[in-house]
Scaffold this motif. Structure first.
Motif, PDB file in Angstrom:
ATOM      1  N   VAL A  23     -32.778  40.477  50.097  1.00  4.77           N
ATOM      2  CA  VAL A  23     -32.295  39.311  49.344  1.00  4.77           C
ATOM      3  C   VAL A  23     -31.295  39.731  48.270  1.00  4.77           C
ATOM      4  N   GLY A  68     -29.916  34.749  48.933  1.00  3.48           N
ATOM      5  CA  GLY A  68     -30.268  34.652  50.345  1.00  3.48           C
ATOM      6  C   GLY A  68     -30.234  36.021  50.991  1.00  3.48           C
ATOM      7  N   THR A  78     -32.401  31.400  49.936  1.00  3.66           N
ATOM      8  CA  THR A  78     -33.762  31.420  49.370  1.00  3.66           C
ATOM      9  C   THR A  78     -33.878  30.756  48.002  1.00  3.66           C
ATOM     10  N   TYR A  93     -39.553  33.685  42.488  1.00  4.47           N
ATOM     11  CA  TYR A  93     -38.899  32.424  42.826  1.00  4.47           C
ATOM     12  C   TYR A  93     -39.739  31.282  42.273  1.00  4.47           C
TER      13      TYR A  93
END
Length: 207
Positions: A23, A68, A78, A93
């Motif tokens: 990521v 992402g 993401t 997150y």
């Protein structure tokens, strides 16, 4: 190529390209990408003409602010870089924390939760806002039942978030139905919620 342009997943702190499946921030380049805001050269160089370390000759990329990863050429988004919660040097997150919290009580409204961090004594602390459904009535009677239940709910949420994310919930704020700020398409506006929380203008549950 990507619609006549290029797409890279880049570590936003080091500007190094990420490995497949890792990521990072999504960077794009191509004829469709704006060159920046007029008269803001310093900001433009950083945001619209970013260079991937070791691949400087490739030209400038637009930093999208989206996180992402790519797997076998396919892009998975993401979240937003600005919404990332960083506590003790670890990234979280907000949507993962929100999903954990939402399921902890029958009175909580799904999709009406906002997690963010606030700075206190030079430390980032986790704050979670969650709406209580207007149909929900706590068991027992009188204000005493509300107070008792809030303490139990907080304990349950704290345990769940600690178990799932190894994070301490500094503050859990129960809000009235419809209080969490959202975009017209229904996305939670975490930064706007954080600002409103800091100014203390939310309508709290039970009121």
């Amino acid at each position: 190529g990507w619609a006549g342009g290029q797409l890279r997943i880049v570590n936003p702190e080091t500007s190094e390209a990420c490995a497949d499946g890792e990521v990072g921030e999504i960077w794009v380049s191509g004829p469709h990408v704006t060159q920046g805001y007029w008269g803001r050269d310093e900001h433009n160089a950083e945001t619209f003409q970013a260079r991937v370390r070791g691949h400087e000759a490739e030209g400038g990329f637009l930093r999208t602010g989206d996180l992402g990863f790519q797997r076998e050429g396919e892009l998975f988004v993401t979240g937003r870089l600005k919404d990332l919660i960083i506590v003790d040097g670890r990234n979280h997150y907000p949507q993962d924390i929100e999903q954990t919290v939402e399921t902890q009580h029958e009175g909580f409204r799904l999709g009406c939760c906002a997690a963010f961090s606030v700075e206190q004594a030079n430390e980032e602390k986790l704050v979670v806002l969650i709406e209580v459904d207007r149909q929900y009535t706590p068991p027992g009677d009188g204000a005493g039942a509300h107070v008792l239940e809030q303490a139990e709910v907080l304990k349950k949420v704290r345990q769940a978030v600690a178990a799932a994310h190894s994070l301490d919930v500094h503050e859990l704020v129960l809000l009235q139905h419809g209080e969490v700020l959202k975009t017209s398409s229904g996305k939670v506006q975490r930064r706007a919620c954080r600002a409103k929380h800091l100014e203390g203008s939310f309508q709290r549950w039970p009121g």
